[in-house]
Design a protein around this motif. Structure first.
Motif, PDB file in Angstrom:
ATOM      1  N   LEU A 267     -16.565  -2.643   0.570  1.00 39.11           N
ATOM      2  CA  LEU A 267     -16.411  -2.286  -0.842  1.00 39.11           C
ATOM      3  C   LEU A 267     -17.607  -2.759  -1.672  1.00 39.11           C
ATOM      4  O   LEU A 267     -18.095  -2.040  -2.537  1.00 39.11           O
ATOM      5  CB  LEU A 267     -15.107  -2.864  -1.389  1.00 39.11           C
ATOM      6  N   SER A 268     -18.066  -3.973  -1.409  1.00 39.21           N
ATOM      7  CA  SER A 268     -19.234  -4.461  -2.153  1.00 39.21           C
ATOM      8  C   SER A 268     -20.457  -3.623  -1.821  1.00 39.21           C
ATOM      9  O   SER A 268     -21.277  -3.307  -2.687  1.00 39.21           O
ATOM     10  CB  SER A 268     -19.520  -5.920  -1.807  1.00 39.21           C
TER      11      SER A 268
ATOM     12  N   ASP B  28     -10.687 -12.933   0.998  1.00 40.68           N
ATOM     13  CA  ASP B  28     -11.094 -14.230   0.454  1.00 40.68           C
ATOM     14  C   ASP B  28     -12.137 -14.060  -0.647  1.00 40.68           C
ATOM     15  O   ASP B  28     -12.369 -14.977  -1.432  1.00 40.68           O
ATOM     16  CB  ASP B  28     -11.650 -15.118   1.578  1.00 40.68           C
ATOM     17  N   LEU B  29     -12.749 -12.894  -0.723  1.00 41.39           N
ATOM     18  CA  LEU B  29     -13.767 -12.676  -1.748  1.00 41.39           C
ATOM     19  C   LEU B  29     -13.210 -11.930  -2.957  1.00 41.39           C
ATOM     20  O   LEU B  29     -13.930 -11.634  -3.900  1.00 41.39           O
ATOM     21  CB  LEU B  29     -14.945 -11.880  -1.168  1.00 41.39           C
ATOM     22  N   LEU B  30     -11.919 -11.596  -2.910  1.00 42.25           N
ATOM     23  CA  LEU B  30     -11.313 -10.920  -4.045  1.00 42.25           C
ATOM     24  C   LEU B  30     -10.626 -11.952  -4.929  1.00 42.25           C
ATOM     25  O   LEU B  30      -9.687 -12.612  -4.507  1.00 42.25           O
ATOM     26  CB  LEU B  30     -10.287  -9.886  -3.573  1.00 42.25           C
ATOM     27  N   ALA B  31     -11.116 -12.091  -6.156  1.00 45.27           N
ATOM     28  CA  ALA B  31     -10.499 -13.048  -7.066  1.00 45.27           C
ATOM     29  C   ALA B  31      -9.111 -12.551  -7.481  1.00 45.27           C
ATOM     30  O   ALA B  31      -8.144 -13.298  -7.481  1.00 45.27           O
ATOM     31  CB  ALA B  31     -11.388 -13.242  -8.292  1.00 45.27           C
ATOM     32  N   ILE B  32      -9.029 -11.283  -7.830  1.00 47.77           N
ATOM     33  CA  ILE B  32      -7.770 -10.690  -8.262  1.00 47.77           C
ATOM     34  C   ILE B  32      -7.595  -9.397  -7.475  1.00 47.77           C
ATOM     35  O   ILE B  32      -8.548  -8.649  -7.312  1.00 47.77           O
ATOM     36  CB  ILE B  32      -7.809 -10.356  -9.776  1.00 47.77           C
ATOM     37  N   ASP B  33      -6.395  -9.191  -6.955  1.00 48.74           N
ATOM     38  CA  ASP B  33      -6.149  -7.950  -6.239  1.00 48.74           C
ATOM     39  C   ASP B  33      -4.813  -7.383  -6.682  1.00 48.74           C
ATOM     40  O   ASP B  33      -3.764  -7.798  -6.221  1.00 48.74           O
ATOM     41  CB  ASP B  33      -6.168  -8.199  -4.726  1.00 48.74           C
ATOM     42  N   GLU B  34      -4.869  -6.425  -7.605  1.00 46.11           N
ATOM     43  CA  GLU B  34      -3.621  -5.880  -8.144  1.00 46.11           C
ATOM     44  C   GLU B  34      -3.114  -4.713  -7.320  1.00 46.11           C
ATOM     45  O   GLU B  34      -1.999  -4.256  -7.524  1.00 46.11           O
ATOM     46  CB  GLU B  34      -3.831  -5.475  -9.610  1.00 46.11           C
ATOM     47  N   LEU B  35      -3.940  -4.237  -6.418  1.00 43.41           N
ATOM     48  CA  LEU B  35      -3.498  -3.107  -5.595  1.00 43.41           C
ATOM     49  C   LEU B  35      -2.609  -3.588  -4.452  1.00 43.41           C
ATOM     50  O   LEU B  35      -1.675  -2.911  -4.057  1.00 43.41           O
ATOM     51  CB  LEU B  35      -4.714  -2.349  -5.042  1.00 43.41           C
TER      52      LEU B  35
ATOM     53  N   SER C  57     -15.295 -10.434  -6.150  1.00 39.48           N
ATOM     54  CA  SER C  57     -14.932  -9.219  -6.872  1.00 39.48           C
ATOM     55  C   SER C  57     -13.434  -9.189  -7.127  1.00 39.48           C
ATOM     56  O   SER C  57     -12.715 -10.088  -6.708  1.00 39.48           O
ATOM     57  CB  SER C  57     -15.333  -7.986  -6.061  1.00 39.48           C
ATOM     58  N   SER C  58     -13.005  -8.149  -7.822  1.00 35.06           N
ATOM     59  CA  SER C  58     -11.580  -7.984  -8.074  1.00 35.06           C
ATOM     60  C   SER C  58     -11.200  -6.524  -7.913  1.00 35.06           C
ATOM     61  O   SER C  58     -12.021  -5.649  -8.138  1.00 35.06           O
ATOM     62  CB  SER C  58     -11.220  -8.420  -9.491  1.00 35.06           C
ATOM     63  N   VAL C  59      -9.957  -6.301  -7.524  1.00 35.72           N
ATOM     64  CA  VAL C  59      -9.410  -4.946  -7.570  1.00 35.72           C
ATOM     65  C   VAL C  59      -8.430  -4.931  -8.731  1.00 35.72           C
ATOM     66  O   VAL C  59      -7.431  -5.644  -8.708  1.00 35.72           O
ATOM     67  CB  VAL C  59      -8.706  -4.559  -6.261  1.00 35.72           C
TER      68      VAL C  59
ATOM     69  N   PHE D 212      -7.088   2.319  -9.542  1.00 37.68           N
ATOM     70  CA  PHE D 212      -7.355   0.986  -9.007  1.00 37.68           C
ATOM     71  C   PHE D 212      -8.845   0.913  -8.730  1.00 37.68           C
ATOM     72  O   PHE D 212      -9.380   1.734  -7.986  1.00 37.68           O
ATOM     73  CB  PHE D 212      -6.545   0.736  -7.742  1.00 37.68           C
TER      74      PHE D 212
END
Lengths: 116, 196
Positions: free
Chosen positions: A34-35, A99-106, B106-108, B147
């Motif tokens: 993704l990055s 581990d690199l996603l601070a927030i994951d709302e999905l 990053s964030s989703v 998203f």
């Protein structure tokens, strides 16, 4: 006048080349798909546009500039589709460094779906 | 189909056998065809019409609910803002790229859009994907929710800022292409749905 335009064209071409180079560096350096998509799909857009503007300024009165416009247009229209499909597939097959996603709302949303 | 009042006139169509060809689409195809050539001549235009007809007859497209308006001033604003955003965001991605030794977090994020229109949803998604720093990961069609993977958004404040950016982008897209109804919906919803 032509000299000024030539210099602007030169600047655009160099800028575009730099951004394309940055896309390559990001591709190597970033940790997950993704990055990497950010650099592979994005500075490349501005990079490509700059290069097209540069070429367009060089051949300005030539009617073949139309082809450059088409290249830019189709790039702008197709890159989002490709990027979305790749991103979606990457997320759904777990190729994401959580581990690199601070927030994951999905993730919560998908968990709700499967729980239903 | 559901809102005939929103449709000023039926789109121009040309019937060929059992298929109907959408004339504006044919026109666009001819223009694209002409742009591939050095000069515009009768031959180029004629072959463009023939190729366009062949393409449209061979690959019939589903009818798009074309409740689209073009507001020139808002379009110019959308283009200008998007151009500025592309440059600024490219610079930001560039900074992450060359910050050696640091891995960007990053964030989703989940962004519920205010619009109900398919075209506005698509337009927002495309504009969003063109601007660096955000990759569309998932589209919830039923709830019109996007998203978005935001590069470098390492905390809640950054995620909220990114969400507000997406909503502003949606507003610009709707103001440029939306019908009056779309704009009314947008204004009625205000910014509240974004602040979850």
């Amino acid at each position: 006048m032509t000299a000024v335009l030539d210099w602007i064209a030169l600047g655009c071409l160099l800028g575009g080349a730099l951004l394309s180079f940055a896309a390559g560096v990001g591709l190597v350096r970033f940790p997950d798909l993704l990055s990497r998509m950010h650099t592979a799909a994005k500075p490349q857009i501005l990079g490509l546009l700059l290069i097209l503007v540069g070429i367009g300024l060089r051949m300005a009165p030539d009617p073949r500039v139309g082809i450059l416009v088409l290249v830019a247009l189709f790039q702008l229209l197709t890159v989002p589709v490709a990027a979305h499909i790749a991103g979606r597939a990457a997320y759904r097959t777990g190729r994401v460094r959580r581990d690199l996603l601070a927030i994951d709302e999905l993730r919560d949303e998908l968990a709700e779906d499967s729980g239903r | 189909m559901t809102a005939p009042s929103d449709r000023p006139r039926p789109p121009a169509r040309l019937r060929v056998g059992r298929r109907a060809v959408h004339l504006p689409t044919l026109g666009v195809l001819v223009v694209v065809w002409a742009m591939l050539y050095d000069e515009v001549s009768a031959g180029v235009l004629l072959s463009g019409v023939l190729v366009g007809l062949a393409v449209l007859l061979a690959f019939p497209m589903p009818a798009v609910d074309s409740t689209l308006r073009l507001r020139p001033w808002a379009c110019v604003r959308l283009l200008a803002r998007t151009a500025v955003d592309i440059v600024l965001a490219s610079a930001r991605v560039l900074r992450y790229t060359f910050a050696f030794g640091r891995v960007p977090h990053s964030s989703v994020i989940r962004v519920p859009l205010r619009t109900r229109s398919d075209l506005m949803l698509t337009g927002t998604a495309v504009a969003l994907s063109v601007v660096p720093g955000s990759v569309l990961v998932e589209v919830r069609y039923a709830t019109r929710t996007l998203f978005v993977h935001v590069l470098g958004a390492a905390n809640a404040a950054a995620a909220d800022a990114a969400r507000a950016d997406v909503l502003r982008l949606e507003e610009r897209v709707v103001r440029a292409f939306g019908t009056r109804e779309d704009i009314r919906l947008l204004e009625a919803a205000g910014g509240e749905r974004g602040a979850r």
